[in-house]
Scaffold this motif. Structure first.
Motif, PDB file in Angstrom:
ATOM      1  N   SER A  92      59.626  33.052  53.949  1.00  7.00           N
ATOM      2  CA  SER A  92      60.329  31.840  53.534  1.00  7.00           C
ATOM      3  C   SER A  92      59.368  30.666  53.468  1.00  7.00           C
ATOM      4  CB  SER A  92      61.498  31.547  54.465  1.00  7.00           C
ATOM      5  OG  SER A  92      61.054  31.304  55.755  1.00  7.00           O
ATOM      6  N   LEU A  93      58.373  30.635  54.347  1.00  2.87           N
ATOM      7  CA  LEU A  93      57.407  29.539  54.283  1.00  2.87           C
ATOM      8  C   LEU A  93      56.621  29.599  52.983  1.00  2.87           C
ATOM      9  CD1 LEU A  93      56.104  29.465  57.927  1.00  2.87           C
ATOM     10  CD2 LEU A  93      57.331  27.682  56.731  1.00  2.87           C
ATOM     11  N   LEU A  94      56.215  30.814  52.604  1.00  2.00           N
ATOM     12  CA  LEU A  94      55.462  30.978  51.367  1.00  2.00           C
ATOM     13  C   LEU A  94      56.301  30.546  50.175  1.00  2.00           C
ATOM     14  CD1 LEU A  94      52.883  32.074  50.081  1.00  2.00           C
ATOM     15  CD2 LEU A  94      54.034  34.261  49.873  1.00  2.00           C
ATOM     16  N   MET A  95      57.557  31.024  50.167  1.00  2.00           N
ATOM     17  CA  MET A  95      58.436  30.711  49.039  1.00  2.00           C
ATOM     18  C   MET A  95      58.711  29.219  48.985  1.00  2.00           C
ATOM     19  SD  MET A  95      59.878  32.378  46.661  1.00  2.00           S
ATOM     20  CE  MET A  95      60.985  31.915  45.336  1.00  2.00           C
ATOM     21  N   LEU A  96      58.940  28.621  50.165  1.00  2.00           N
ATOM     22  CA  LEU A  96      59.208  27.185  50.222  1.00  2.00           C
ATOM     23  C   LEU A  96      58.053  26.423  49.587  1.00  2.00           C
ATOM     24  CD1 LEU A  96      61.218  25.110  51.446  1.00  2.00           C
ATOM     25  CD2 LEU A  96      59.719  25.003  53.400  1.00  2.00           C
ATOM     26  N   THR A  97      56.840  26.827  49.927  1.00  2.00           N
ATOM     27  CA  THR A  97      55.673  26.129  49.392  1.00  2.00           C
ATOM     28  C   THR A  97      55.582  26.314  47.881  1.00  2.00           C
ATOM     29  OG1 THR A  97      54.622  26.696  51.458  1.00  2.00           O
ATOM     30  CG2 THR A  97      53.230  25.796  49.745  1.00  2.00           C
ATOM     31  N   ILE A  98      55.786  27.562  47.418  1.00  2.00           N
ATOM     32  CA  ILE A  98      55.707  27.792  45.968  1.00  2.00           C
ATOM     33  C   ILE A  98      56.716  26.914  45.250  1.00  2.00           C
ATOM     34  CG2 ILE A  98      55.997  29.489  44.149  1.00  2.00           C
ATOM     35  CD1 ILE A  98      55.316  31.636  46.126  1.00  2.00           C
ATOM     36  N   VAL A  99      57.964  26.944  45.748  1.00  2.00           N
ATOM     37  CA  VAL A  99      59.023  26.200  45.066  1.00  2.00           C
ATOM     38  C   VAL A  99      58.700  24.719  45.053  1.00  2.00           C
ATOM     39  CG1 VAL A  99      61.431  25.566  45.157  1.00  2.00           C
ATOM     40  CG2 VAL A  99      60.767  27.886  45.662  1.00  2.00           C
ATOM     41  N   ALA A 100      58.277  24.196  46.212  1.00  2.00           N
ATOM     42  CA  ALA A 100      58.025  22.761  46.282  1.00  2.00           C
ATOM     43  C   ALA A 100      56.890  22.378  45.352  1.00  2.00           C
ATOM     44  CB  ALA A 100      57.707  22.365  47.724  1.00  2.00           C
ATOM     45  N   VAL A 101      55.831  23.165  45.369  1.00  2.00           N
ATOM     46  CA  VAL A 101      54.667  22.796  44.544  1.00  2.00           C
ATOM     47  C   VAL A 101      55.015  22.856  43.065  1.00  2.00           C
ATOM     48  CG1 VAL A 101      52.374  23.522  43.857  1.00  2.00           C
ATOM     49  CG2 VAL A 101      52.961  23.423  46.265  1.00  2.00           C
ATOM     50  N   ILE A 102      55.647  23.961  42.647  1.00  2.00           N
ATOM     51  CA  ILE A 102      55.952  24.086  41.220  1.00  2.00           C
ATOM     52  C   ILE A 102      56.949  23.006  40.795  1.00  2.00           C
ATOM     53  CG2 ILE A 102      56.860  25.596  39.436  1.00  2.00           C
ATOM     54  CD1 ILE A 102      54.476  26.881  40.314  1.00  2.00           C
ATOM     55  N   SER A 103      57.958  22.754  41.629  1.00  2.00           N
ATOM     56  CA  SER A 103      58.920  21.710  41.264  1.00  2.00           C
ATOM     57  C   SER A 103      58.216  20.380  41.123  1.00  2.00           C
ATOM     58  CB  SER A 103      60.012  21.580  42.319  1.00  2.00           C
ATOM     59  OG  SER A 103      60.649  22.780  42.527  1.00  2.00           O
ATOM     60  N   PHE A 104      57.304  20.109  42.055  1.00  2.00           N
ATOM     61  CA  PHE A 104      56.590  18.840  42.011  1.00  2.00           C
ATOM     62  C   PHE A 104      55.789  18.715  40.718  1.00  2.00           C
ATOM     63  CE2 PHE A 104      52.502  16.729  42.923  1.00  2.00           C
ATOM     64  CZ  PHE A 104      52.975  15.451  43.089  1.00  2.00           C
ATOM     65  N   LEU A 105      55.026  19.775  40.397  1.00  2.00           N
ATOM     66  CA  LEU A 105      54.193  19.711  39.193  1.00  2.00           C
ATOM     67  C   LEU A 105      55.056  19.558  37.950  1.00  2.00           C
ATOM     68  CD1 LEU A 105      51.508  22.388  40.036  1.00  2.00           C
ATOM     69  CD2 LEU A 105      51.252  19.929  39.987  1.00  2.00           C
ATOM     70  N   VAL A 106      56.181  20.307  37.929  1.00  2.00           N
ATOM     71  CA  VAL A 106      57.035  20.234  36.750  1.00  2.00           C
ATOM     72  C   VAL A 106      57.635  18.840  36.622  1.00  2.00           C
ATOM     73  CG1 VAL A 106      59.213  21.040  35.828  1.00  2.00           C
ATOM     74  CG2 VAL A 106      57.524  22.669  36.586  1.00  2.00           C
ATOM     75  N   GLN A 107      58.006  18.249  37.743  1.00  2.00           N
ATOM     76  CA  GLN A 107      58.593  16.907  37.649  1.00  2.00           C
ATOM     77  C   GLN A 107      57.573  15.885  37.184  1.00  2.00           C
ATOM     78  OE1 GLN A 107      61.021  15.484  40.765  1.00  2.00           O
ATOM     79  NE2 GLN A 107      62.275  17.304  40.853  1.00  2.00           N
ATOM     80  N   VAL A 108      56.332  16.029  37.652  1.00  2.00           N
ATOM     81  CA  VAL A 108      55.299  15.105  37.194  1.00  2.00           C
ATOM     82  C   VAL A 108      55.075  15.290  35.697  1.00  2.00           C
ATOM     83  CG1 VAL A 108      52.859  14.571  37.333  1.00  2.00           C
ATOM     84  CG2 VAL A 108      54.171  14.909  39.409  1.00  2.00           C
ATOM     85  N   TYR A 109      54.976  16.542  35.285  1.00  2.00           N
ATOM     86  CA  TYR A 109      54.756  16.870  33.875  1.00  2.00           C
ATOM     87  C   TYR A 109      55.889  16.311  33.016  1.00  2.00           C
ATOM     88  CZ  TYR A 109      54.419  20.071  29.857  1.00  2.00           C
ATOM     89  OH  TYR A 109      54.346  20.620  28.614  1.00  2.00           O
ATOM     90  N   SER A 110      57.108  16.408  33.549  1.00  2.00           N
ATOM     91  CA  SER A 110      58.251  15.950  32.765  1.00  2.00           C
ATOM     92  C   SER A 110      58.219  14.455  32.530  1.00  2.00           C
ATOM     93  CB  SER A 110      59.552  16.307  33.480  1.00  2.00           C
ATOM     94  OG  SER A 110      59.581  17.661  33.761  1.00  2.00           O
ATOM     95  N   LEU A 111      57.516  13.725  33.382  1.00  2.00           N
ATOM     96  CA  LEU A 111      57.384  12.287  33.140  1.00  2.00           C
ATOM     97  C   LEU A 111      56.847  12.056  31.744  1.00  2.00           C
ATOM     98  CD1 LEU A 111      55.799  11.019  36.465  1.00  2.00           C
ATOM     99  CD2 LEU A 111      58.103  10.604  35.653  1.00  2.00           C
ATOM    100  N   GLY A 112      55.899  12.918  31.338  1.00  2.00           N
ATOM    101  CA  GLY A 112      55.367  12.799  29.998  1.00  2.00           C
ATOM    102  C   GLY A 112      56.262  13.462  28.983  1.00  2.00           C
ATOM    103  N   TYR A 113      56.716  14.687  29.283  1.00  2.00           N
ATOM    104  CA  TYR A 113      57.419  15.481  28.281  1.00  2.00           C
ATOM    105  C   TYR A 113      58.757  14.861  27.916  1.00  2.00           C
ATOM    106  CZ  TYR A 113      59.053  19.609  25.845  1.00  2.00           C
ATOM    107  OH  TYR A 113      59.510  20.461  24.905  1.00  2.00           O
ATOM    108  N   MET A 114      59.457  14.360  28.924  1.00  2.00           N
ATOM    109  CA  MET A 114      60.802  13.876  28.668  1.00  2.00           C
ATOM    110  C   MET A 114      60.834  12.382  28.386  1.00  2.00           C
ATOM    111  SD  MET A 114      62.598  16.571  28.857  1.00  2.00           S
ATOM    112  CE  MET A 114      64.291  16.024  28.959  1.00  2.00           C
ATOM    113  N   ALA A 115      59.675  11.741  28.316  1.00  2.00           N
ATOM    114  CA  ALA A 115      59.654  10.285  28.179  1.00  2.00           C
ATOM    115  C   ALA A 115      60.496   9.847  26.993  1.00  2.00           C
ATOM    116  CB  ALA A 115      58.218   9.807  28.000  1.00  2.00           C
ATOM    117  N   GLY A 116      61.334   8.877  27.226  1.00  2.00           N
ATOM    118  CA  GLY A 116      62.138   8.345  26.150  1.00  2.00           C
ATOM    119  C   GLY A 116      63.401   9.117  25.845  1.00  2.00           C
ATOM    120  N   ASP A 117      63.644  10.211  26.557  1.00  2.00           N
ATOM    121  CA  ASP A 117      64.867  10.966  26.311  1.00  2.00           C
ATOM    122  C   ASP A 117      66.059  10.169  26.839  1.00  2.00           C
ATOM    123  OD1 ASP A 117      65.567  14.117  25.732  1.00  2.00           O
ATOM    124  OD2 ASP A 117      67.012  13.118  27.047  1.00  2.00           O
ATOM    125  N   PRO A 118      67.170  10.161  26.089  1.00  2.00           N
ATOM    126  CA  PRO A 118      68.321   9.390  26.579  1.00  2.00           C
ATOM    127  C   PRO A 118      68.871   9.920  27.911  1.00  2.00           C
ATOM    128  CG  PRO A 118      68.853  10.641  24.593  1.00  2.00           C
ATOM    129  CD  PRO A 118      67.379  10.677  24.730  1.00  2.00           C
TER     130      PRO A 118
END
Lengths: 639, 102
Positions: A92-118
């Motif tokens: 569970s520790l491993l999975m927790l880390t994977i999920v948190a890291v990937i979610s974090f990266l995706v959210q940062v990335y989405s700042l660019g990808y989703m910019a301006g979306d209503p």
């Protein structure tokens, strides 16, 4: 527990990490929806804290003696009580880390990808919900809590897949994902009930202990294992329920990255690993899982060979890699499956995020179009994507190579060589379809170099603020670079990870056979020949850009139509569900239920009509009846 | 002649007359008068039992006073109902008041 939770850093970190995304979800939905920037800031801030907590937990418990469990009573009903809490062990520790890291990266990335979306604020609210559900699920101490958050993960992915809900196909895809995974979840829930009734406990650690065999008969264990595995089939898009995942591409690309790497589909495999000792008590169930994994893997690979949609290729490849993970686990190697889950999370997120950059830039999903418009001009995404595709194909010394070798090793230990052959064939196909895509984009048959002027309107729309645009590009590029680094490096951590995962409690490893020295050579040879075939057909100068499968029309159609599985479901729905069940139930509804209620109503009205003749309206007759009755009663009592 | 049974007989006679009147009269006023007769029969019973069987506490007489008070109130209510019926039906004949016939 309640008095000391703020003194115990482990518990504090687990609670903070798991709950903050939920807090941010509520905050965004309730208060800050009209302010997209603020919402994104809240969401990213909370997921950053989660990442820090997860990494802190992982590093501080690297030498874990025994699982840490915190549980509070949540529901009490008779003798049964349902605890709610956290279970921190290696997995569970491993999975927790994977999920948190990937979610974090995706959210940062989405700042660019989703910019301006209503729907920018809404998007971040759902992302937070997703992260919360998935992280709490990973550290659930009981299967019931697991199941609750499992469904929440399903809900969040439904919301995100159907994010562009005004588009019909998107809302349909969301619905399809929801309904098809639900079909598996019903089996999952039935299986859990079976375990609960016979074993009396859904605690993960108890289910994994040897008590189960003492209290449940082998047949019962097999049955419940098969039923619980239904959940894996639904969530991880295994054989009968494959087709929802490719359709889930309707969501925004970062969502696909999240969905395909660390969260939604990984949840299924994670569940398999979570109660792996429970499953492994039933050899026949494991054989079924192995078959399902193999079929899934091969079917999905064939579908990936012929599609033109860049995201669909990665979607099919996710399905087939999930098949690989299930195969590894079902072959008895706990580590191989989990390791492949980990490495796959990294490179699959990378693949989707890179494709996202391309799709964002060229506004098309068609790989031939992207190639024609000069997709190779975008250096960072192309390099990263090639790296990730190489990892996916199992080219040596990238992360995918190590995890795939681990799975092949597990398969080679089985007595029946057919599984190994299937696995090797899958590895070949994987390399072929990955590099088919790469070569199509890198070496298109004709390049229209002038795409920037040609896309005048497009670049004018995007490039009005050149500096801002560049900033967004780098917001999207950094997660790619981080993930690419992970992809390159992660494979070398195989030994520490193996020690960590298998450290003390020694989950039964299938190391029966010896070391197969020839196996890596064969696997790498197949991967390289897959790449070579792709090069011959798509890469070299003057290549026909037509795959060997596409030359045979019926086979191509078969693969492109997903082996007619959707048609089959359509027919099944039309004839069996609508034709028989819906029809019967409609008839039951009309005739029995409606008829019954109408009958009661009519009887009441009629009875009232008959009885109303008693009311003559003449006051004195009523009085006389009263008097007569009273007189009779008096006579009866006094004489 | 001066015995309990004389009074009970008279009361029974009055009560029967009252019952008969309620059943027989078609006018609401007549029915009201008949009800008063029945109340008086009950009063006579109370007085007689009080006088012959339990003379010391005067509970029976107090009851009679209560009945008279109630009868007055009842007459007031009944008359107002009768006035309302008359306003609606332009008659106080009970046979006209059959609007709720089934």
């Amino acid at each position: 527990m309640t008095s000391s939770w703020f003194q115990d850093p482990t518990l504090l970190a687990a609670m903070l990490g798991a709950l903050l995304p939920f807090v941010s979800f509520v905050l965004i939905i309730v208060f800050t929806r009209p302010y997209p920037k603020l919402s994104a800031a809240i969401s990213v801030a909370s997921i950053s804290v989660s990442v820090v907590c997860a990494i802190f937990l992982l590093s501080s418990h690297w030498h874990l003696e025994q699982p840490i469990q915190y549980a509070g009573k949540w529901l009490i009903s008779g003798e049964m009580y349902i605890p709610f809490g956290f279970l921190l062990d290696e997995l569970s520790l491993l999975m927790l880390t994977i999920v948190a890291v990937i979610s974090f990266l995706v959210q940062v990335y989405s700042l660019g990808y989703m910019a301006g979306d209503p729907g920018f604020a809404r998007y971040y609210a759902f992302q937070s919900l997703f992260a919360w559900a998935m992280m709490t699920m990973s550290i659930a101490p009981t299967m019931l809590q697991f199941y609750i958050f499992w469904e929440l993960v399903g809900l969040a992915s439904y919301l995100l897949i159907g994010f562009y809900y005004e588009k019909f196909s998107a809302s349909e895809a969301g619905k399809k994902a929801f309904v098809m995974t639900r079909a598996g979840d019903i089996a999952f829930f039935l299986g859990l009930l079976l375990v609960l009734l016979n074993f009396g406990n859904l605690n993960v650690l108890d289910m994994n202990s040897v008590d189960v065999t003492a209290r449940m008969s082998p047949g019962l264990i097999t049955l419940s294992a098969l039923l619980v595995f239904g959940g894996v089939i639904g969530k991880s898009a295994q054989f009968p329920l494959i087709t929802w995942l490719p359709d889930a591409m309707e969501g925004p690309t970062p969502v696909s990255a999240l969905l395909h790497s660390a969260t939604m589909v990984a949840a299924g495999v994670y569940m398999f690993a979570r109660i792996f000792p429970f499953y492994s008590k039933s050899a026949s169930a494991m054989a079924v899982f192995l078959a399902i994994g193999t079929i899934t893997m091969l079917l999905a690979s064939t579908m990936a060979i012929v599609t033109r949609d860049i995201k669909q290729v990665w979607a099919y490849s996710t399905v087939s890699q999930l098949g690989f993970m299930v195969m590894g686990l079902a072959a008895g190697s706990y580590f191989a499956g989990v390791f492949h889950l980990t490495t796959h999370a990294g490179f699959k997120a990378l693949l989707f995020l890179c494709s996202g950059v391309l799709i964002h830039e060229y506004e098309t999903n068609d790989m031939f179009e992207i190639g024609k418009h000069g997709g190779r001009g975008l250096k960072i995404p192309m390099v990263c994507m090639t790296l990730a595709a190489a990892a996916l194909s199992g080219i040596p010394f990238l992360s995918g190579y190590f995890s795939k070798e681990a799975i092949m090793g597990a398969l080679a230990n089985l007595h029946n060589p057919i599984w190994l052959v299937g696995g090797l064939l899958g590895a070949f196909l994987t390399a072929y379809y990955s590099f088919r895509l790469i070569f199509i984009i890198l070496f298109p048959s004709k390049i229209e170099e002038v795409h920037h002027t040609e896309h005048g309107g497009h670049s004018a729309g995007h490039g009005h603020d050149a500096h801002h645009h560049a900033g967004l590009y780098w917001v999207m590029a950094w997660p790619l670079i981080i993930l690419a680094t992970v992809t390159v490096v992660l494979g070398f951590f195989q030994a520490p990870l193996e020690n960590f995962l298998l450290g003390h409690h020694g989950v039964a490893e299938g190391h029966g056979g010896g070391h197969h020295a020839w196996l890596p050579w064969v696997a790498v040879g197949l991967a390289v020949s897959g790449v070579g075939l792709a090069w011959l057909e798509f890469g070299r100068k003057g290549a026909s850009q037509v795959g060997f499968v596409e030359r045979i029309e019926p086979v191509r159609t078969l693969f492109a139509e997903r082996w007619y599985m959707d048609h089959f479901y359509r027919l099944f729905l039309d004839y069996v569900i609508y034709g028989i069940f819906s029809n019967l139930f409609t008839r039951n509804d009309r005739r029995v239920i409606d008829g019954g209620i109408d009958g009661i109503c009519r009887a009441t009205v009629g009875g009232g009509w008959v009885l109303s003749f008693l009311q003559s309206g003449m006051l004195q007759y009523n009085l006389m009846v009263m008097f007569a009755v009273l007189a009779l009663v008096a006579l009866y009592f006094f004489f | 002649m001066n015995s309990l049974y004389t009074y009970l007989f008279i009361a029974a006679l009055l009560f029967s007359l009252g019952i008969f009147g309620v059943f027989q009269r078609r006018s609401l006023i007549g029915m009201l008068i008949a009800i008063e007769l029945m109340l008086n029969a009950a009063s006579i019973n109370f007085m007689a039992f009080n006088r012959f069987l339990a003379p010391d506490p005067i509970v029976g007489q107090i009851y009679t006073l209560f009945i008279m008070g109630i009868a007055a109130a009842e007459a007031a209510i009944a008359l107002s109902i009768i006035v309302a019926v008359f306003r609606r039906l332009r008659s106080i004949n009970i046979e006209r008041a059959q609007e709720l016939r089934g």
